[in-house]
Design an enzyme around this catalytic site. Structure first.
Site, short mmCIF file in Angstrom:
data_model
loop_
_atom_site.label_atom_id
_atom_site.label_comp_id
_atom_site.label_asym_id
_atom_site.label_seq_id
_atom_site.Cartn_x
_atom_site.Cartn_y
_atom_site.Cartn_z
N GLU A 101 33.62 -25.04 -19.81
CA GLU A 101 33.25 -24.31 -18.60
C GLU A 101 32.52 -25.23 -17.62
O GLU A 101 31.83 -26.17 -18.02
CB GLU A 101 32.38 -23.10 -18.96
CG GLU A 101 33.15 -22.05 -19.73
CD GLU A 101 32.36 -20.78 -20.01
OE1 GLU A 101 33.00 -19.73 -20.20
OE2 GLU A 101 31.12 -20.83 -20.06
N CYS A 114 28.38 -28.33 -11.62
CA CYS A 114 27.79 -28.52 -12.95
C CYS A 114 28.95 -28.69 -13.92
O CYS A 114 29.77 -27.78 -14.08
CB CYS A 114 26.95 -27.30 -13.32
SG CYS A 114 26.28 -27.37 -15.01
N CYS A 121 28.85 -28.37 -28.68
CA CYS A 121 27.67 -29.23 -28.70
C CYS A 121 27.15 -29.30 -30.13
O CYS A 121 27.29 -28.33 -30.89
CB CYS A 121 26.58 -28.68 -27.77
SG CYS A 121 25.15 -29.78 -27.57
N CYS A 125 20.23 -26.45 -29.67
CA CYS A 125 19.03 -25.97 -28.97
C CYS A 125 19.01 -24.44 -29.01
O CYS A 125 20.02 -23.79 -28.73
CB CYS A 125 19.01 -26.46 -27.52
SG CYS A 125 18.91 -28.26 -27.38
N CYS A 128 20.00 -22.12 -25.84
CA CYS A 128 21.21 -22.47 -25.10
C CYS A 128 22.44 -21.91 -25.81
O CYS A 128 22.64 -22.16 -27.01
CB CYS A 128 21.32 -23.99 -24.97
SG CYS A 128 22.82 -24.56 -24.16
N GLY A 172 27.58 -29.49 -23.79
CA GLY A 172 27.52 -30.78 -24.47
C GLY A 172 26.33 -31.63 -24.05
O GLY A 172 25.64 -31.34 -23.08
N GLU A 173 26.10 -32.67 -24.83
CA GLU A 173 25.03 -33.65 -24.57
C GLU A 173 25.66 -34.92 -24.01
O GLU A 173 26.34 -35.67 -24.73
CB GLU A 173 24.28 -33.95 -25.87
CG GLU A 173 23.38 -35.17 -25.85
CD GLU A 173 22.37 -35.19 -24.71
OE1 GLU A 173 22.39 -36.15 -23.92
OE2 GLU A 173 21.57 -34.24 -24.60
N SER A 204 21.78 -35.17 -17.29
CA SER A 204 20.70 -34.48 -18.01
C SER A 204 20.87 -34.70 -19.51
O SER A 204 21.96 -34.58 -20.06
CB SER A 204 20.75 -32.98 -17.70
OG SER A 204 19.77 -32.28 -18.44
N SER A 227 15.62 -32.67 -20.43
CA SER A 227 15.34 -31.29 -20.80
C SER A 227 14.17 -31.30 -21.78
O SER A 227 14.35 -31.57 -22.97
CB SER A 227 16.57 -30.64 -21.45
OG SER A 227 17.61 -30.52 -20.53
N ASN A 303 17.46 -17.79 -18.94
CA ASN A 303 18.61 -16.89 -18.81
C ASN A 303 18.99 -16.39 -20.19
O ASN A 303 19.39 -17.18 -21.05
CB ASN A 303 19.77 -17.64 -18.16
CG ASN A 303 19.37 -18.20 -16.81
OD1 ASN A 303 19.01 -17.46 -15.91
ND2 ASN A 303 19.40 -19.53 -16.68
N CYS A 346 22.02 -21.57 -16.06
CA CYS A 346 21.59 -22.63 -16.97
C CYS A 346 21.40 -22.08 -18.39
O CYS A 346 20.69 -21.10 -18.59
CB CYS A 346 20.28 -23.23 -16.45
SG CYS A 346 19.66 -24.59 -17.44
#
Length: 357
Positions: A101, A114, A121, A125, A128, A172-173, A204, A227, A303, A346
């Site tokens: 996405e 974005c 991922c 976290c 997320c 993803g990272e 990020s 982050s 969120n 986010c």
């Protein structure tokens, strides 16, 4: 018959994995003039061609030769959702049917893409949605690049304005797909690519210390955001397991190195959770961490996601938190979320359908 054709297409090498020199060598080997490489390369990157047939200043014979030997695994928009606030979320389908996405975030004169860097991922976290998915694979540079192209098309169509900014803050990272992320930035900023300014791009990371150092050593011109979300190890371990192997002390060391080499500020992203990291003691810890190098703080609205029960701090505590930091000289911005009604804000990106094996 159709199945065999599909397999052949997937088995062909994506021509965008070739460097310009690689392409030139292949063309010469196959009886073509070296200057054709530049023409083809510009079609692939500057004009974002999705097929060889589009290359109308290239001979039909060469186009057919390219078609027989290579593919262009262009990323396509599978679904598109428009938020009440004008945000657009896209599900992008990849050549192997995996889905990621990406989001167009409109704000006054700024239009931000974005983009995702991985299918899923591996960092888990707790706040997320993507962190609750499995990591399937890394995206290649062209797949990241294509997201920018598709989102730019949406911006032009919806707002009659091109993209102004790009953030690697999707699924993803990015630092765990470092080579492809940096290659995508090189192509996005290249004169024979999209020609965007590196200062308009932000990468990020959840905090991969050695890759922060590498980003500095490699001379990457894009901006860096961390982050953070908690400035003590005990709390950060609870919500970001990556902190167990990349502690705040390790991150401080990496950030000092980054600033020493680049001279640039870093942005710290900090979601303010109710009764978790929103006290004045938490603000003091963030203040101390922020003194390591010049920085700015983005306080982010949480969120909600279905797998977690975190709650936003209330307005009074948030204002006290902001005042504590700003009164002590920190640059503090509050980021209100966009696209919450379509799960585009986010931390909300997650593909609900099961990815192919």
């Amino acid at each position: 018959m159709t199945l065999i054709a599909d397999i052949n297409i997937i088995d062909k090498k994506d021509i965008r994995k070739l460097t310009l020199d690689d392409l030139k060598a292949w063309l010469v080997e196959n009886g073509e003039k070296p200057f054709r490489a530049k023409q083809v390369y510009e079609w692939l990157w500057k004009h974002s061609a999705q097929s060889f047939a589009e290359m109308n200043n290239v001979s039909l014979a060469l186009r057919e030769k390219l078609e027989q030997n290579f593919s262009i695994n262009a990323v396509q928009v599978a679904t598109e959702q428009l938020s009440n606030d004008g945000t657009i979320k896209s599900a992008f389908i990849l050549y192997d049917s995996n889905i990621v996405e990406g989001v167009l975030i409109p704000h006054d004169e700024r239009k931000t893409a974005c983009v995702s860097s991985q299918v899923g991922c591996s960092l888990s976290c707790k706040f997320c949605a993507t962190g609750y998915m499995d990591r399937v694979r890394n995206l290649d540079a062209a797949e990241i690049y294509d997201q920018v192209v598709r989102i730019n098309e949406q911006s032009l169509k919806q707002y009659n304005q091109p993209l102004t900014n790009i953030v690697y803050m999707g699924m993803g990272e990015p630092m765990l797909n470092y080579a492809n992320v940096m290659k995508s930035i090189e192509r996005i900023t290249a004169h024979d690519g999209l020609g965007m300014a590196a200062r308009r791009i932000t990468v990020s990371t959840a905090g991969i210390a050695k890759m922060i150092k590498k980003m500095a050593d490699d001379g990457v011109k894009a901006n860096l955001a961390l982050s953070l979300h908690a400035a003590n190890d005990e709390k950060r371990n609870q919500i970001m397991p990556i902190n167990e192997t990349n502690s705040l002390e390790a991150l401080k060391d990496a950030l000092k190195h980054y600033h020493q080499i680049t001279g640039r500020k870093v942005t710290y992203e900090y979601i303010v959770f109710d009764n978790f990291n929103d006290t004045l003691q938490d603000a003091e810890e963030l203040l101390r961490f922020s003194k390591v190098i010049p920085c700015k703080i983005n306080l982010i609205e949480y969120n909600p996601i279905e797998n977690a029960d975190f709650v936003n701090t209330d307005d009074d505590r948030l204002q006290a938190f902001i005042y504590y930091l700003a009164d002590r000289g920190l640059q503090v911005n509050v980021r209100r979320s966009r696209g919450k009604d379509i799960d585009a804000a986010c931390g909300q990106l997650a593909v609900k359908e099961k990815q192919p094996a």
